[in-house]
Design a protein around this motif. Structure first.
Motif, mmCIF file in Angstrom:
data_model
loop_
_atom_site.group_PDB
_atom_site.id
_atom_site.type_symbol
_atom_site.label_atom_id
_atom_site.label_comp_id
_atom_site.label_asym_id
_atom_site.label_seq_id
_atom_site.Cartn_x
_atom_site.Cartn_y
_atom_site.Cartn_z
ATOM 1 N N ASP A 98 -13.535 -7.293 11.575
ATOM 2 C CA ASP A 98 -14.546 -5.801 11.461
ATOM 3 C C ASP A 98 -13.790 -4.896 11.014
ATOM 4 O O ASP A 98 -14.558 -4.029 9.752
ATOM 5 C CB ASP A 98 -14.581 -5.249 12.813
ATOM 6 C CG ASP A 98 -15.747 -6.677 13.403
ATOM 7 O OD1 ASP A 98 -15.939 -7.769 13.052
ATOM 8 O OD2 ASP A 98 -15.803 -6.473 14.981
ATOM 9 N N PHE A 99 -12.659 -4.908 10.695
ATOM 10 C CA PHE A 99 -11.910 -4.016 10.024
ATOM 11 C C PHE A 99 -11.665 -4.147 7.966
ATOM 12 O O PHE A 99 -12.532 -3.019 7.427
ATOM 13 C CB PHE A 99 -10.356 -4.262 10.195
ATOM 14 C CG PHE A 99 -9.482 -3.301 9.430
ATOM 15 C CD1 PHE A 99 -10.454 -1.980 8.842
ATOM 16 C CD2 PHE A 99 -8.185 -3.311 9.088
ATOM 17 C CE1 PHE A 99 -9.013 -0.934 8.739
ATOM 18 C CE2 PHE A 99 -7.764 -2.265 8.133
ATOM 19 C CZ PHE A 99 -7.927 -1.244 7.844
ATOM 20 N N TYR A 100 -12.130 -5.805 8.292
ATOM 21 C CA TYR A 100 -12.277 -6.321 7.063
ATOM 22 C C TYR A 100 -13.667 -5.178 6.035
ATOM 23 O O TYR A 100 -13.593 -4.827 5.135
ATOM 24 C CB TYR A 100 -12.247 -7.444 6.491
ATOM 25 C CG TYR A 100 -12.886 -8.262 5.364
ATOM 26 C CD1 TYR A 100 -11.466 -8.437 4.031
ATOM 27 C CD2 TYR A 100 -13.960 -8.205 4.773
ATOM 28 C CE1 TYR A 100 -11.888 -8.152 3.257
ATOM 29 C CE2 TYR A 100 -14.178 -8.952 3.376
ATOM 30 C CZ TYR A 100 -13.328 -9.069 2.394
ATOM 31 O OH TYR A 100 -13.662 -9.122 1.542
ATOM 32 N N VAL A 101 -15.071 -6.197 6.361
ATOM 33 C CA VAL A 101 -16.637 -5.180 6.748
ATOM 34 C C VAL A 101 -16.559 -4.024 6.379
ATOM 35 O O VAL A 101 -16.905 -3.517 5.618
ATOM 36 C CB VAL A 101 -17.465 -6.224 7.555
ATOM 37 C CG1 VAL A 101 -18.340 -6.208 7.257
ATOM 38 C CG2 VAL A 101 -16.754 -7.587 7.810
ATOM 39 N N ALA A 102 -15.860 -3.179 7.503
ATOM 40 C CA ALA A 102 -15.939 -2.230 7.869
ATOM 41 C C ALA A 102 -14.935 -0.968 6.530
ATOM 42 O O ALA A 102 -15.351 -0.192 6.085
ATOM 43 C CB ALA A 102 -15.414 -1.482 9.225
ATOM 44 N N ARG A 120 -18.061 5.612 9.047
ATOM 45 C CA ARG A 120 -18.007 4.551 7.736
ATOM 46 C C ARG A 120 -16.622 5.085 6.061
ATOM 47 O O ARG A 120 -15.908 4.223 5.706
ATOM 48 C CB ARG A 120 -19.314 4.358 6.688
ATOM 49 C CG ARG A 120 -20.188 3.279 6.946
ATOM 50 C CD ARG A 120 -19.726 1.914 8.450
ATOM 51 N NE ARG A 120 -21.114 1.266 8.701
ATOM 52 C CZ ARG A 120 -20.177 0.526 9.933
ATOM 53 N NH1 ARG A 120 -19.272 0.217 10.275
ATOM 54 N NH2 ARG A 120 -21.383 -0.214 10.736
ATOM 55 N N ALA A 121 -16.409 6.554 5.908
ATOM 56 C CA ALA A 121 -15.441 7.240 4.915
ATOM 57 C C ALA A 121 -14.122 7.078 4.920
ATOM 58 O O ALA A 121 -13.306 6.516 4.342
ATOM 59 C CB ALA A 121 -16.238 7.813 4.460
ATOM 60 N N GLN A 122 -14.031 7.282 6.772
ATOM 61 C CA GLN A 122 -13.337 7.663 7.487
ATOM 62 C C GLN A 122 -13.107 5.045 7.455
ATOM 63 O O GLN A 122 -11.343 5.205 7.341
ATOM 64 C CB GLN A 122 -13.391 7.648 8.463
ATOM 65 C CG GLN A 122 -11.588 6.972 9.240
ATOM 66 C CD GLN A 122 -11.410 8.345 10.470
ATOM 67 O OE1 GLN A 122 -12.702 8.389 11.220
ATOM 68 N NE2 GLN A 122 -10.037 8.425 11.133
ATOM 69 N N ALA A 123 -13.180 4.723 7.628
ATOM 70 C CA ALA A 123 -13.018 3.659 7.491
ATOM 71 C C ALA A 123 -12.965 2.677 5.945
ATOM 72 O O ALA A 123 -10.924 1.560 5.931
ATOM 73 C CB ALA A 123 -14.011 1.987 7.853
ATOM 74 N N ALA A 124 -13.187 3.567 5.520
ATOM 75 C CA ALA A 124 -12.860 2.946 3.728
ATOM 76 C C ALA A 124 -11.664 3.763 3.102
ATOM 77 O O ALA A 124 -10.166 3.110 2.279
ATOM 78 C CB ALA A 124 -14.220 3.705 2.778
ATOM 79 N N ARG A 125 -11.752 4.211 4.198
ATOM 80 C CA ARG A 125 -9.994 4.935 3.998
ATOM 81 C C ARG A 125 -8.764 4.678 4.701
ATOM 82 O O ARG A 125 -7.485 4.387 4.056
ATOM 83 C CB ARG A 125 -10.026 7.057 4.333
ATOM 84 C CG ARG A 125 -10.606 7.872 3.241
ATOM 85 C CD ARG A 125 -10.100 9.233 3.318
ATOM 86 N NE ARG A 125 -11.059 9.514 5.268
ATOM 87 C CZ ARG A 125 -12.367 9.722 5.105
ATOM 88 N NH1 ARG A 125 -12.992 10.171 4.364
ATOM 89 N NH2 ARG A 125 -12.377 10.867 6.246
#
Length: 242
Positions: A40-44, A83-88
Motif C-alpha cells: 500500500d505504501f508503494y501504491v499510495a 495522498r499528497a502527504q503519502a507522496a511526500r
C-alpha cells in the motif's frame, strides 16, 4: 552520441536505480511505521502525486500493475494519510535511501544538473506520474537530488514505454512476461501467464519506440553532455549493483 543512442544506454540506470529504493525492505518498514500495509505504501506513495483521485486513474497511470491490486491498495491506504502527504513520505524515503546507499565517488552535482536539464525541459503530455513527481519539492543534497530527478525520468520513460507497449498491440501482462517475469506476482497478475515466445518481436519494437521517444527529451543536451550523462549513469549502475 545521438539522443536515441543515449536513451538506450541510460535505460538500465533510469529503470533500475530508483527501483532499488522501491524494492528495499526498509522502505516498507517505514511504510508500516506510517500505518501502511504491505504494498500500500508503494501504491499510495507513487500514486499520491496524482492527488485525491480514483483507483481507476492510478491504474491508468501505473499501466503495468494488475487493476485489482491497485484498487485494493488504493482503497486501504485512503484512511492512512492524504495522498499528497503519502507522496511526500515516498519522496523522503528516496532521499534517505540515496544518502545511505549512494557512494561518494560519483560527481553528484554534475549528474543532478544534467538530469535536471532533461527533467525541466520535458513536456508532460501522456506522463501524469512524471508531471506529479516533478511538482514535488526537490531535496538539496546532491545525492538525493540526483535520485529524485532520476526517478522523475523513470516515470517519464515508464509512461512512454507504456504507450509504446499498447501501440504495438501488447497487453501490459504480456510485456512483463517477456521482460521481467519475476515481477508478475509482485504486480498482482494471476496465473496462468501468457506464453512469451510469440511476444518477443513486438516487445522489441516497443522498446525501440521507447528509446526513440525518450531520446527526444535527451536532445536538450549536446553530444558531449549526453556522453557524460551516459558515463555517469553507467558508473552509477555499477556502484549500486550489490
Amino acid at each position: 552520441m545521438t539522443p536515441e543512442q543515449a536513451s538506450h544506454e541510460t535505460r538500465e540506470a533510469i529503470v533500475r536505480v530508483p527501483g532499488k529504493f522501491m524494492a528495499d525492505p526498509a522502505t516498507y518498514v517505514r511504510g508500516a511505521e506510517l500505518g501502511f500495509e504491505g504494498l500500500d505504501f508503494y501504491v499510495a506513495g507513487r500514486g499520491g502525486v496524482l492527488g485525491e483521485t480514483t483507483a481507476g486513474v492510478v491504474v491508468a497511470a501505473f499501466v503495468f500493475f494488475a487493476p485489482a491490486v491497485v484498487h485494493e491498495s488504493w482503497a486501504r491506504s485512503a484512511s492512512v494519510m492524504p495522498r499528497a502527504q503519502a507522496a511526500r513520505e515516498w519522496a523522503a524515503v528516496a532521499r534517505a535511501w540515496a544518502m545511505a546507499h549512494f557512494p561518494d565517488e560519483v560527481d553528484w552535482s554534475t549528474l543532478a544538473a544534467l538530469l535536471g536539464r532533461v527533467v525541466d525541459a520535458a513536456p508532460v503530455a501522456g506522463a501524469p506520474l512524471f508531471a506529479g513527481w516533478r511538482a514535488l519539492d526537490e531535496p538539496e543534497e546532491p545525492k538525493a537530488l540526483a535520485l529524485h530527478r532520476l526517478n522523475a525520468l523513470r516515470e517519464l520513460r515508464g509512461a512512454l514505454h507504456g504507450a509504446a507497449v499498447l501501440t504495438v498491440g501488447l497487453a501490459p501482462v504480456e510485456a512483463i512476461v517477456v521482460r521481467s517475469p519475476a515481477r508478475l506476482p509482485i504486480s498482482g497478475w494471476p496465473e496462468p501467464y501468457p506464453d512469451p515466445k510469440p511476444l518477443h518481436e513486438r516487445w522489441a519494437l516497443a522498446e525501440a519506440r521507447t528509446d526513440r521517444m525518450f531520446g527526444r527529451h535527451l536532445a536538450v543536451l549536446d553530444d558531449g553532455e549526453r556522453s557524460l550523462l551516459v558515463d555517469l549513469l553507467v558508473d552509477l549502475v555499477g556502484s549500486v549493483a550489490t
